[in-house]
Design an enzyme around this catalytic site. Structure first.
Site, PDB file in Angstrom:
ATOM      1  N   TYR A 100      28.986  42.077  36.503  1.00 39.69           N
ATOM      2  CA  TYR A 100      29.894  41.246  35.719  1.00 39.69           C
ATOM      3  C   TYR A 100      29.170  39.969  35.306  1.00 39.69           C
ATOM      4  O   TYR A 100      28.416  39.388  36.099  1.00 39.69           O
ATOM      5  CB  TYR A 100      31.134  40.900  36.543  1.00 39.69           C
ATOM      6  CG  TYR A 100      32.106  39.988  35.833  1.00 39.69           C
ATOM      7  CD1 TYR A 100      32.786  40.412  34.697  1.00 39.69           C
ATOM      8  CD2 TYR A 100      32.339  38.694  36.296  1.00 39.69           C
ATOM      9  CE1 TYR A 100      33.678  39.572  34.041  1.00 39.69           C
ATOM     10  CE2 TYR A 100      33.232  37.851  35.648  1.00 39.69           C
ATOM     11  CZ  TYR A 100      33.898  38.298  34.521  1.00 39.69           C
ATOM     12  OH  TYR A 100      34.767  37.459  33.868  1.00 39.69           O
TER      13      TYR A 100
ATOM     14  N   ASP B 131      33.471  24.908  32.285  1.00 38.67           N
ATOM     15  CA  ASP B 131      34.055  26.114  31.685  1.00 38.67           C
ATOM     16  C   ASP B 131      35.261  25.734  30.823  1.00 38.67           C
ATOM     17  O   ASP B 131      36.410  25.995  31.175  1.00 38.67           O
ATOM     18  CB  ASP B 131      34.453  27.089  32.797  1.00 38.67           C
ATOM     19  CG  ASP B 131      34.992  28.402  32.252  1.00 38.67           C
ATOM     20  OD1 ASP B 131      34.681  28.742  31.099  1.00 38.67           O
ATOM     21  OD2 ASP B 131      35.743  29.077  32.990  1.00 38.67           O
TER      22      ASP B 131
ATOM     23  N   ASP C 248      32.575  38.393  30.144  1.00 34.69           N
ATOM     24  CA  ASP C 248      33.651  37.473  29.795  1.00 34.69           C
ATOM     25  C   ASP C 248      33.397  36.946  28.383  1.00 34.69           C
ATOM     26  O   ASP C 248      32.393  36.274  28.134  1.00 34.69           O
ATOM     27  CB  ASP C 248      33.654  36.332  30.819  1.00 34.69           C
ATOM     28  CG  ASP C 248      34.714  35.284  30.577  1.00 34.69           C
ATOM     29  OD1 ASP C 248      35.432  35.352  29.563  1.00 34.69           O
ATOM     30  OD2 ASP C 248      34.822  34.364  31.419  1.00 34.69           O
TER      31      ASP C 248
ATOM     32  N   ASP D 108      35.730  35.023  26.750  1.00 35.71           N
ATOM     33  CA  ASP D 108      36.666  33.912  26.539  1.00 35.71           C
ATOM     34  C   ASP D 108      37.785  34.321  25.574  1.00 35.71           C
ATOM     35  O   ASP D 108      38.390  35.362  25.744  1.00 35.71           O
ATOM     36  CB  ASP D 108      35.923  32.667  26.066  1.00 35.71           C
ATOM     37  CG  ASP D 108      35.092  32.015  27.166  1.00 35.71           C
ATOM     38  OD1 ASP D 108      35.315  32.346  28.349  1.00 35.71           O
ATOM     39  OD2 ASP D 108      34.225  31.190  26.855  1.00 35.71           O
TER      40      ASP D 108
ATOM     41  N   HIS E  92      36.193  41.134  28.203  1.00 39.99           N
ATOM     42  CA  HIS E  92      37.612  40.766  28.229  1.00 39.99           C
ATOM     43  C   HIS E  92      37.853  39.557  27.350  1.00 39.99           C
ATOM     44  O   HIS E  92      37.024  38.642  27.255  1.00 39.99           O
ATOM     45  CB  HIS E  92      38.149  40.572  29.652  1.00 39.99           C
ATOM     46  CG  HIS E  92      37.539  39.491  30.474  1.00 39.99           C
ATOM     47  ND1 HIS E  92      37.822  38.163  30.292  1.00 39.99           N
ATOM     48  CD2 HIS E  92      36.683  39.543  31.522  1.00 39.99           C
ATOM     49  CE1 HIS E  92      37.172  37.445  31.194  1.00 39.99           C
ATOM     50  NE2 HIS E  92      36.450  38.251  31.944  1.00 39.99           N
TER      51      HIS E  92
ATOM     52  N   GLU F  84      40.933  36.662  26.378  1.00 39.03           N
ATOM     53  CA  GLU F  84      42.090  36.057  27.032  1.00 39.03           C
ATOM     54  C   GLU F  84      43.057  35.462  26.017  1.00 39.03           C
ATOM     55  O   GLU F  84      42.708  35.233  24.858  1.00 39.03           O
ATOM     56  CB  GLU F  84      41.637  34.999  28.025  1.00 39.03           C
ATOM     57  CG  GLU F  84      40.881  33.843  27.409  1.00 39.03           C
ATOM     58  CD  GLU F  84      40.038  33.093  28.425  1.00 39.03           C
ATOM     59  OE1 GLU F  84      40.260  31.882  28.579  1.00 39.03           O
ATOM     60  OE2 GLU F  84      39.155  33.715  29.056  1.00 39.03           O
TER      61      GLU F  84
ATOM     62  N   CYS G 108      39.210  26.877  32.597  1.00 36.79           N
ATOM     63  CA  CYS G 108      39.061  27.777  33.737  1.00 36.79           C
ATOM     64  C   CYS G 108      40.431  28.284  34.156  1.00 36.79           C
ATOM     65  O   CYS G 108      41.397  27.517  34.235  1.00 36.79           O
ATOM     66  CB  CYS G 108      38.389  27.049  34.902  1.00 36.79           C
ATOM     67  SG  CYS G 108      38.365  27.994  36.437  1.00 36.79           S
TER      68      CYS G 108
ATOM     69  N   ARG H 240      42.982  39.810  29.010  1.00 36.25           N
ATOM     70  CA  ARG H 240      43.315  38.919  30.123  1.00 36.25           C
ATOM     71  C   ARG H 240      44.500  38.048  29.716  1.00 36.25           C
ATOM     72  O   ARG H 240      44.515  37.477  28.629  1.00 36.25           O
ATOM     73  CB  ARG H 240      42.110  38.044  30.458  1.00 36.25           C
ATOM     74  CG  ARG H 240      42.448  36.867  31.361  1.00 36.25           C
ATOM     75  CD  ARG H 240      41.225  36.063  31.721  1.00 36.25           C
ATOM     76  NE  ARG H 240      41.537  34.654  31.901  1.00 36.25           N
ATOM     77  CZ  ARG H 240      40.677  33.715  32.275  1.00 36.25           C
ATOM     78  NH1 ARG H 240      39.428  34.039  32.526  1.00 36.25           N
ATOM     79  NH2 ARG H 240      41.044  32.459  32.389  1.00 36.25           N
TER      80      ARG H 240
ATOM     81  N   GLU I  12      45.249  36.808  35.363  1.00 38.46           N
ATOM     82  CA  GLU I  12      44.555  35.729  36.058  1.00 38.46           C
ATOM     83  C   GLU I  12      45.498  34.953  36.960  1.00 38.46           C
ATOM     84  O   GLU I  12      46.677  34.748  36.640  1.00 38.46           O
ATOM     85  CB  GLU I  12      43.916  34.784  35.025  1.00 38.46           C
ATOM     86  CG  GLU I  12      43.125  33.638  35.611  1.00 38.46           C
ATOM     87  CD  GLU I  12      41.887  34.080  36.365  1.00 38.46           C
ATOM     88  OE1 GLU I  12      42.048  34.763  37.403  1.00 38.46           O
ATOM     89  OE2 GLU I  12      40.767  33.737  35.944  1.00 38.46           O
TER      90      GLU I  12
ATOM     91  N   ASN J 268      40.764  39.621  39.930  1.00 37.42           N
ATOM     92  CA  ASN J 268      39.721  38.596  40.010  1.00 37.42           C
ATOM     93  C   ASN J 268      39.748  37.970  41.399  1.00 37.42           C
ATOM     94  O   ASN J 268      40.670  37.232  41.744  1.00 37.42           O
ATOM     95  CB  ASN J 268      39.960  37.524  38.944  1.00 37.42           C
ATOM     96  CG  ASN J 268      38.928  36.403  38.998  1.00 37.42           C
ATOM     97  OD1 ASN J 268      37.892  36.532  39.637  1.00 37.42           O
ATOM     98  ND2 ASN J 268      39.222  35.304  38.332  1.00 37.42           N
TER      99      ASN J 268
END
Length: 305
Positions: free
Chosen positions: A51, A65, A92, A94, A119, A121, A129, A164, A194, A216
């Site tokens: 990952y 982040d 990731d 974002d 993924h 989101e 974050c 996500r 999340e 996660n």
């Protein structure tokens, strides 16, 4: 020579392997790797995949982040890590780095970079974050457009597109479940919720959503750290440990630097270090030497100096 200078497994085969893994009914474990070297160790230990965390990638660049990394940076680092092993690498992405058209381009570039999936989101761009307070999510319809654009841009049907949702800590679990169902209808192969808190939260999500689910297990966040056995029993399909390796490494680096500063030498730290011979083993120095010897083990016949 196989796999020496890069992965010998085609990206399409890695994607097929990840797709089959999601459909297998067993839990796939993907530790985060912040560098290709870490990815090599992930593979050697025997995990199911690698990952690439946006939080770890931004931290490695010395940035928080909060959506400051670019698609070029993410694709470049993702390509380096994906090529380091024979495992599928999941990344990731974002919010997709912009509007739905940008999410589509993100899929194209990450697919070209050799990744097995990503993924996206539903946070407002720029994001935060997922385990911090003060997050904001877009309307479900906007995220559906983001996902549909991503799915439409996919060329390899085995490239995993994961949705996500950060809505659980903002709108509640029931709302997050409704979002997850809409995202699955939009074409998401996998759902990542999340910042769930307890095993009961994970169970509630599993009972309500009939698609593969990702958990996660990040440290120092809002989620209770469940074991792989617990997640498997609940029925989750994938678990990521996004920043674990970076946190382990940075703790050791900080401790070592402070020891050198105070003691004036690293001599008391040697038993805490990876030995040179172990690093060479991980990097396959002997195989490179053999390859070099085989290639250059020849003589020129009939040539006058």
């Amino acid at each position: 020579m196989a796999g020496l200078l890069g992965s010998s497994t085609p990206a399409s085969e890695k994607r097929r392997k990840l797709r089959l893994g999601l459909d297998s009914g067993r839990l796939l474990r993907l530790p985060g790797a912040f560098s290709p070297l870490v990815a090599k160790l992930v593979a050697e230990v025997g995990f199911d995949g690698v990952y690439v965390s946006g939080a770890a990638l931004s931290a490695d660049l010395g940035l928080p982040d909060i959506g400051l990394t670019t698609l070029t940076e993410v694709a470049g680092r993702g390509a380096q890590i994906a090529s380091a092993t024979e495992l599928p690498t999941f990344i990731d992405a974002d919010t997709g780095f912009g509007e739905p058209m940008s999410a589509a381009r993100t899929v194209t570039l990450l697919e070209d970079a050799g990744l097995a999936g990503l993924h996206l989101e539903d946070q407002v761009n720029p994001k935060r974050c997922g385990h911090l307070d003060g997050k904001a999510v877009v309307e479900p319809a906007e995220m559906v457009r983001r996902l549909r654009a991503a799915v439409a841009a996919r060329r390899d049907p085995n490239f995993i597109i994961c949705a996500r949702t950060d809505a659980a800590s903002i709108e509640g679990i029931a709302a997050a479940i409704e979002r997850a169902k809409a995202y699955a209808d939009a074409g998401a192969d996998l759902i990542f919720t999340e910042a769930l808190h307890t095993p009961a939260d994970f169970e509630q999500f599993r009972d309500a959503v009939d698609v593969p689910l990702l958990a996660n297990m990040t440290e120092f966040g809002k989620s209770e750290l469940l074991t792989a056995a617990q997640l498997s029993e609940i029925g989750y399909n994938m678990v990521i440990y996004p920043v674990t390796t970076l946190r382990l490494a940075m703790h050791a680096v900080e401790r070592g630097l402070r020891e050198i500063d105070s003691a004036g030498t690293q001599s008391e730290l040697l038993d805490q270090m990876q030995h040179r011979s172990r690093l060479y083993e991980l990097l396959r120095y002997a195989d490179y030497n053999q390859f070099d010897s085989d290639i250059f083990n020849f003589s020129l016949q009939g040539v006058t100096p």
